[in-house]
Design a protein around this motif. Structure first.
Motif, short mmCIF file in Angstrom:
data_model
loop_
_atom_site.label_atom_id
_atom_site.label_comp_id
_atom_site.label_asym_id
_atom_site.label_seq_id
_atom_site.Cartn_x
_atom_site.Cartn_y
_atom_site.Cartn_z
N MET A 1 0.77 -1.18 -0.16
CA MET A 1 0.03 0.04 -0.03
C MET A 1 1.13 1.24 0.08
SD MET A 1 -3.29 1.27 2.38
CE MET A 1 -2.18 1.38 4.10
N LEU A 2 0.52 2.12 -0.83
CA LEU A 2 1.48 3.49 -0.73
C LEU A 2 0.36 4.41 -0.84
CD1 LEU A 2 3.74 4.95 -1.70
CD2 LEU A 2 3.15 4.96 -4.10
N ARG A 3 0.82 5.57 0.02
CA ARG A 3 -0.38 6.65 0.44
C ARG A 3 0.33 7.96 -0.24
NH1 ARG A 3 -4.22 7.09 4.29
NH2 ARG A 3 -3.40 5.12 5.05
N ILE A 4 -0.25 8.70 -1.18
CA ILE A 4 0.21 9.87 -1.83
C ILE A 4 -0.38 11.03 -1.40
CG2 ILE A 4 0.78 10.74 -4.01
CD1 ILE A 4 1.05 7.84 -5.33
N THR A 5 0.07 12.18 -1.25
CA THR A 5 -0.41 13.15 -0.75
C THR A 5 -0.39 14.36 -1.81
OG1 THR A 5 -0.68 12.83 1.59
CG2 THR A 5 -1.08 15.14 0.87
N LEU A 6 -1.11 14.78 -2.62
CA LEU A 6 -0.88 15.83 -3.63
C LEU A 6 -1.52 17.07 -3.12
CD1 LEU A 6 -2.53 13.63 -6.57
CD2 LEU A 6 -0.05 14.17 -6.13
N ARG A 7 -0.66 18.13 -3.57
CA ARG A 7 -1.17 19.64 -3.52
C ARG A 7 -2.20 19.84 -4.40
NH1 ARG A 7 4.58 19.91 -3.10
NH2 ARG A 7 4.38 20.57 -5.14
N ASP A 8 -2.97 21.10 -4.41
CA ASP A 8 -3.80 21.60 -5.39
C ASP A 8 -3.16 21.82 -6.49
OD1 ASP A 8 -6.06 22.58 -6.35
OD2 ASP A 8 -5.57 24.57 -5.96
N GLY A 9 -3.62 21.04 -7.70
CA GLY A 9 -3.16 21.20 -9.24
C GLY A 9 -1.93 20.48 -9.36
N GLU A 10 -1.31 19.42 -8.31
CA GLU A 10 -0.15 18.78 -8.65
C GLU A 10 -0.74 17.55 -9.21
OE1 GLU A 10 3.37 16.69 -6.08
OE2 GLU A 10 1.65 17.25 -4.91
N LYS A 11 0.17 16.85 -10.29
CA LYS A 11 -0.11 16.03 -11.06
C LYS A 11 0.58 14.63 -10.61
CE LYS A 11 -0.80 18.72 -15.56
NZ LYS A 11 -0.36 18.97 -16.50
N VAL A 12 0.11 13.50 -10.85
CA VAL A 12 0.71 12.26 -10.98
C VAL A 12 0.24 11.44 -11.87
CG1 VAL A 12 -1.17 11.38 -9.43
CG2 VAL A 12 1.15 10.43 -9.29
N VAL A 13 1.23 10.59 -12.55
CA VAL A 13 1.07 9.65 -13.49
C VAL A 13 0.88 8.16 -12.89
CG1 VAL A 13 1.91 8.42 -15.50
CG2 VAL A 13 2.41 11.09 -14.95
N ILE A 14 0.15 7.51 -13.15
CA ILE A 14 -0.51 6.09 -12.35
C ILE A 14 -0.67 5.42 -13.59
CG2 ILE A 14 -1.65 4.52 -10.79
CD1 ILE A 14 -2.17 7.10 -9.14
N ASN A 15 0.27 4.23 -13.98
CA ASN A 15 -0.01 3.34 -14.89
C ASN A 15 -0.04 4.10 -16.33
OD1 ASN A 15 0.60 1.29 -13.62
ND2 ASN A 15 -1.48 0.63 -13.03
N GLY A 16 0.42 5.24 -16.62
CA GLY A 16 0.24 5.93 -17.76
C GLY A 16 -0.98 6.94 -17.77
N ALA A 17 -1.76 7.03 -16.87
CA ALA A 17 -2.90 7.91 -17.08
C ALA A 17 -2.21 9.15 -15.92
CB ALA A 17 -4.06 7.33 -16.28
N VAL A 18 -2.59 10.20 -16.72
CA VAL A 18 -2.08 11.59 -15.96
C VAL A 18 -3.35 11.96 -15.08
CG1 VAL A 18 -1.44 13.93 -16.35
CG2 VAL A 18 -0.51 12.06 -17.73
N LEU A 19 -3.34 12.34 -13.75
CA LEU A 19 -4.02 12.71 -12.96
C LEU A 19 -3.77 13.77 -12.27
CD1 LEU A 19 -4.60 9.14 -11.13
CD2 LEU A 19 -5.89 10.11 -12.59
N ARG A 20 -4.72 14.95 -12.15
CA ARG A 20 -4.25 16.44 -11.51
C ARG A 20 -5.50 16.44 -10.34
NH1 ARG A 20 -6.37 21.36 -12.71
NH2 ARG A 20 -7.11 20.29 -14.85
N SER A 21 -4.72 16.81 -9.22
CA SER A 21 -5.81 17.01 -8.15
C SER A 21 -6.58 18.62 -8.18
CB SER A 21 -4.84 16.91 -6.82
OG SER A 21 -4.20 17.90 -6.57
N THR A 22 -7.54 18.45 -7.82
CA THR A 22 -8.47 19.80 -7.53
C THR A 22 -8.56 19.92 -6.02
OG1 THR A 22 -10.46 18.77 -8.02
CG2 THR A 22 -9.37 19.75 -9.92
N GLY A 23 -7.86 20.65 -5.52
CA GLY A 23 -7.64 20.81 -4.06
C GLY A 23 -6.67 19.75 -3.39
#
Length: 134
Positions: free
Chosen positions: A1-23
Motif C-alpha cells: 500500500m502506498l499513500r500519496i498526498t497531492l497539493r492543489d493542481g499537482e499531477k501524478v502519473v499512475i499506469n500511464g494515466a495523468v491525474l491532476r488534483s483539484t484541491g
C-alpha cells in the motif's frame, strides 16, 4: 500500500494515466502500479542532454511496459555512449547501480540513479562554461 498526498493542481502519473488534483488530495494505491509525481515526469523537449535522454528513455520503460523491448534497446544505446564519457568514480558508481536496476527491470530505482547522473552532468557542463560567459 502506498499513500500519496497531492497539493492543489499537482499531477501524478499512475499506469500511464495523468491525474491532476483539484484541491488537496490523498490517494491510497493498494496494488502494484507505475507511479510518478508530475515533477518527476520529463517531456521529450526537456531531454536535451545525454543524461536527460537516458532518464527519458528509462521513464518511458517504467510507464509503458508494453513496449519494454523498444525502450531497453534505446536505454542500452544511450547508456553505452554516456558511460564512456565519465571520469568521476561517484558517477560511475551511479552508472553501475543504474545498469543493475535496468537489468532487473527496476526502472523506478533506475530513475533515481539518472537524477544523480543529471546532477553530475549539470555540474560538469557548468565547469566548461567560462566565468565571463555566465
Amino acid at each position: 500500500m502506498l499513500r500519496i498526498t497531492l497539493r492543489d493542481g499537482e499531477k501524478v502519473v499512475i499506469n500511464g494515466a495523468v491525474l491532476r488534483s483539484t484541491g488537496r488530495a490523498e490517494i491510497v494505491v493498494e496494488n502494484a502500479a507505475a507511479i510518478l509525481r508530475g515533477r518527476d515526469v520529463m517531456s521529450p523537449e526537456d531531454a536535451d542532454t545525454p543524461a536527460k535522454r537516458l532518464y527519458f528513455a528509462c521513464m518511458l520503460a517504467y510507464l509503458d511496459p508494453a513496449n519494454l523491448t523498444q525502450y531497453q534497446s534505446r536505454i542500452l544505446s544511450l547508456f553505452e555512449d554516456f558511460v564512456e564519457a565519465l571520469e568521476s568514480p561517484e558517477a560511475k558508481s551511479h552508472c553501475l547501480s543504474f545498469a543493475r536496476n535496468v537489468a532487473y527491470c527496476d526502472f523506478y530505482r533506475a530513475l533515481s540513479d539518472c537524477r544523480a547522473l543529471i546532477a553530475y552532468e549539470s555540474e560538469a557542463l557548468a565547469r566548461l562554461v567560462p566565468a565571463d560567459a555566465a
